[in-house]
Scaffold this motif. Structure first.
Motif, PDB file in Angstrom:
ATOM      1  N   LEU A 131      37.027  50.517  42.252  1.00 49.86           N
ATOM      2  CA  LEU A 131      36.991  51.054  40.888  1.00 49.86           C
ATOM      3  C   LEU A 131      37.095  49.965  39.829  1.00 49.86           C
ATOM      4  CD1 LEU A 131      37.056  53.542  38.999  1.00 49.86           C
ATOM      5  CD2 LEU A 131      39.540  53.617  39.351  1.00 49.86           C
ATOM      6  N   ALA A 132      37.844  48.906  40.120  1.00 46.78           N
ATOM      7  CA  ALA A 132      38.073  47.860  39.123  1.00 46.78           C
ATOM      8  C   ALA A 132      36.771  47.261  38.600  1.00 46.78           C
ATOM      9  CB  ALA A 132      38.952  46.761  39.707  1.00 46.78           C
ATOM     10  N   SER A 133      35.767  47.151  39.452  1.00 52.20           N
ATOM     11  CA  SER A 133      34.502  46.555  39.015  1.00 52.20           C
ATOM     12  C   SER A 133      33.818  47.407  37.950  1.00 52.20           C
ATOM     13  CB  SER A 133      33.568  46.341  40.206  1.00 52.20           C
ATOM     14  OG  SER A 133      33.256  47.569  40.845  1.00 52.20           O
ATOM     15  N   SER A 134      33.926  48.731  38.072  1.00 54.15           N
ATOM     16  CA  SER A 134      33.331  49.625  37.069  1.00 54.15           C
ATOM     17  C   SER A 134      34.109  49.580  35.761  1.00 54.15           C
ATOM     18  CB  SER A 134      33.291  51.062  37.594  1.00 54.15           C
ATOM     19  OG  SER A 134      32.353  51.205  38.633  1.00 54.15           O
ATOM     20  N   PHE A 172      41.307  43.768  31.372  1.00 55.33           N
ATOM     21  CA  PHE A 172      40.562  44.372  32.473  1.00 55.33           C
ATOM     22  C   PHE A 172      39.852  43.335  33.342  1.00 55.33           C
ATOM     23  CE2 PHE A 172      41.099  47.946  29.629  1.00 55.33           C
ATOM     24  CZ  PHE A 172      41.353  48.981  30.501  1.00 55.33           C
ATOM     25  N   THR A 173      39.722  42.121  32.842  1.00 51.51           N
ATOM     26  CA  THR A 173      39.052  41.088  33.631  1.00 51.51           C
ATOM     27  C   THR A 173      39.899  40.657  34.823  1.00 51.51           C
ATOM     28  OG1 THR A 173      39.963  39.323  32.242  1.00 51.51           O
ATOM     29  CG2 THR A 173      37.831  40.242  31.605  1.00 51.51           C
ATOM     30  N   HIS A 174      41.187  40.997  34.816  1.00 51.18           N
ATOM     31  CA  HIS A 174      42.087  40.587  35.892  1.00 51.18           C
ATOM     32  C   HIS A 174      42.224  41.645  36.989  1.00 51.18           C
ATOM     33  CE1 HIS A 174      43.120  37.200  33.372  1.00 51.18           C
ATOM     34  NE2 HIS A 174      43.533  38.003  32.406  1.00 51.18           N
ATOM     35  N   LEU A 175      41.554  42.777  36.840  1.00 45.29           N
ATOM     36  CA  LEU A 175      41.655  43.832  37.845  1.00 45.29           C
ATOM     37  C   LEU A 175      40.750  43.527  39.038  1.00 45.29           C
ATOM     38  CD1 LEU A 175      41.554  47.061  35.636  1.00 45.29           C
ATOM     39  CD2 LEU A 175      43.570  45.916  36.578  1.00 45.29           C
ATOM     40  N   SER A 176      41.124  44.058  40.194  1.00 43.83           N
ATOM     41  CA  SER A 176      40.298  43.873  41.388  1.00 43.83           C
ATOM     42  C   SER A 176      40.487  45.051  42.329  1.00 43.83           C
ATOM     43  CB  SER A 176      40.661  42.564  42.106  1.00 43.83           C
ATOM     44  OG  SER A 176      42.024  42.595  42.534  1.00 43.83           O
ATOM     45  N   GLY A 177      39.549  45.210  43.252  1.00 42.31           N
ATOM     46  CA  GLY A 177      39.644  46.260  44.264  1.00 42.31           C
ATOM     47  C   GLY A 177      39.643  47.651  43.658  1.00 42.31           C
ATOM     48  N   VAL A 227      23.090  54.063  30.343  1.00 39.30           N
ATOM     49  CA  VAL A 227      23.466  54.098  31.761  1.00 39.30           C
ATOM     50  C   VAL A 227      23.474  52.672  32.279  1.00 39.30           C
ATOM     51  CG1 VAL A 227      22.832  54.887  34.070  1.00 39.30           C
ATOM     52  CG2 VAL A 227      22.458  56.397  32.099  1.00 39.30           C
ATOM     53  N   LEU A 228      24.565  52.281  32.916  1.00 39.52           N
ATOM     54  CA  LEU A 228      24.643  50.978  33.570  1.00 39.52           C
ATOM     55  C   LEU A 228      24.838  51.196  35.062  1.00 39.52           C
ATOM     56  CD1 LEU A 228      26.936  48.732  31.300  1.00 39.52           C
ATOM     57  CD2 LEU A 228      24.440  48.727  31.481  1.00 39.52           C
ATOM     58  N   ILE A 229      24.175  50.396  35.862  1.00 39.74           N
ATOM     59  CA  ILE A 229      24.348  50.434  37.314  1.00 39.74           C
ATOM     60  C   ILE A 229      25.294  49.315  37.708  1.00 39.74           C
ATOM     61  CG2 ILE A 229      23.216  50.379  39.548  1.00 39.74           C
ATOM     62  CD1 ILE A 229      22.388  52.726  37.715  1.00 39.74           C
ATOM     63  N   ASN A 230      26.357  49.673  38.409  1.00 41.52           N
ATOM     64  CA  ASN A 230      27.326  48.683  38.881  1.00 41.52           C
ATOM     65  C   ASN A 230      26.932  48.231  40.289  1.00 41.52           C
ATOM     66  OD1 ASN A 230      29.489  47.144  39.639  1.00 41.52           O
ATOM     67  ND2 ASN A 230      30.935  48.845  39.785  1.00 41.52           N
ATOM     68  N   PRO A 231      26.369  47.026  40.405  1.00 40.38           N
ATOM     69  CA  PRO A 231      25.950  46.564  41.736  1.00 40.38           C
ATOM     70  C   PRO A 231      27.131  46.220  42.639  1.00 40.38           C
ATOM     71  CG  PRO A 231      25.673  44.812  40.126  1.00 40.38           C
ATOM     72  CD  PRO A 231      26.076  46.027  39.359  1.00 40.38           C
ATOM     73  N   GLN A 232      28.320  46.126  42.052  1.00 39.20           N
ATOM     74  CA  GLN A 232      29.522  45.783  42.826  1.00 39.20           C
ATOM     75  C   GLN A 232      30.389  47.012  43.108  1.00 39.20           C
ATOM     76  OE1 GLN A 232      29.859  42.637  43.928  1.00 39.20           O
ATOM     77  NE2 GLN A 232      27.932  42.166  42.871  1.00 39.20           N
ATOM     78  N   TRP A 233      29.801  48.196  43.066  1.00 41.13           N
ATOM     79  CA  TRP A 233      30.576  49.423  43.220  1.00 41.13           C
ATOM     80  C   TRP A 233      31.394  49.437  44.506  1.00 41.13           C
ATOM     81  CZ3 TRP A 233      29.741  52.039  47.657  1.00 41.13           C
ATOM     82  CH2 TRP A 233      28.524  51.858  48.302  1.00 41.13           C
ATOM     83  N   HIS A 234      30.856  48.785  45.554  1.00 44.34           N
ATOM     84  CA  HIS A 234      31.523  48.807  46.866  1.00 44.34           C
ATOM     85  C   HIS A 234      32.840  48.038  46.871  1.00 44.34           C
ATOM     86  CE1 HIS A 234      28.914  45.264  46.666  1.00 44.34           C
ATOM     87  NE2 HIS A 234      29.795  44.673  47.443  1.00 44.34           N
ATOM     88  N   THR A 235      33.086  47.224  45.834  1.00 43.19           N
ATOM     89  CA  THR A 235      34.342  46.451  45.778  1.00 43.19           C
ATOM     90  C   THR A 235      35.489  47.268  45.217  1.00 43.19           C
ATOM     91  OG1 THR A 235      33.886  45.546  43.565  1.00 43.19           O
ATOM     92  CG2 THR A 235      33.026  44.319  45.455  1.00 43.19           C
TER      93      THR A 235
END
Length: 245
Positions: free
Chosen positions: A127-130, A197-202, A117-125
């Protein structure tokens, strides 16, 4: 060794496959979103789940993970350490907005069959962050590919995921679901695709990468109409539950 049979409902069977070399596939569950349109913790909602002995209710996220845990390495000819007992395909769950509600729900499943299980601390930015987090994990751990799944695609079966994986083995290409006249997840991305995938955002998920890979002839599409059913709102959930009655 005789491999366990794949259910007849799968469009591809192991008997129809040519011998394949072992590959390491990471199965990823994306479950970090806020589910704002649902106005609640969507993935904690109870839905009917059919076990080997009874029908019971459990959270959407648990039903999804339990379905993926049916994908034994032996069924799929994935790399495994002990060929004399079932091994489960490696699984990664990414949580975020509702981690404090969802993580405790996973305890029983986790105790039966380990997964990360990983927690994405940037979830609010968005889907791209996950997606980017999952791709980075897969690269760092040396996986040959990752299968992206969404926990709220409640209509998909283990056979649907099995079909994607067997097609990946057969073709060696990225594989995506085709539904509503478009490409989408669930989808499998080879290690060579992961740097994109490193180029995705938002809120941009994997769709742009899927289309790019398709245009380059590096992707195979599999028709999975049930992938079109997901839960975004309370009304979606009510409709889905009514269909199951």
């Amino acid at each position: 060794m005789t491999l366990p049979p794949v259910p007849k409902s799968a469009e591809l069977t192991l008997a129809e496959q040519t011998p394949r070399s072992s590959k390491r596939l990471l199965i990823v569950v994306l479950a970090a979103g806020e589910s704002k349109r649902f106005e609640g913790v969507k993935l904690a909602q109870l839905v009917p789940s059919l076990s080997a002995t009874e029908t019971r209710e459990q959270a959407i996220i648990c039903t999804h993970i339990e379905r993926l845990q049916q994908l034994h390495c032996q069924d799929l000819d994935l790399e495994r350490q002990d060929t004399h007992s079932p091994q489960y395909a490696p699984l990664l769950v990414i949580l975020g907005a509702h981690q404090h509600v969802l993580q405790p729900l996973l305890a029983e499943l986790h105790s039966r069959h380990f997964f990360d299980v990983l927690i994405n601390p940037q979830w609010h930015t968005g889907l791209a962050s996950s997606v980017s987090l999952a791709a980075s994990y897969a690269k760092e751990q040396g996986f040959d590919a990752m299968l992206l799944t969404l926990a709220d695609q409640v209509a998909l079966s283990a056979d649907d995921y099995r079909q994607l994986i067997l097609t990946w083995h057969e073709t060696g290409k990225d594989v995506a679901a085709d539904y509503l006249d478009d490409l989408g997840v669930p989808a499998i991305f080879n290690a060579s695709t992961l740097p994109l995938f490193t180029h995705l955002s938002g809120d941009r998920g994997a769709k742009s990468i899927l289309k790019q890979q398709a245009q380059q002839g590096a992707l195979v599409a599999i028709t999975l109409p049930r992938a079109a059913i997901d839960i975004d709102t309370q009304a979606d959930l009510a409709s889905w539950l009514a269909l199951k009655e």
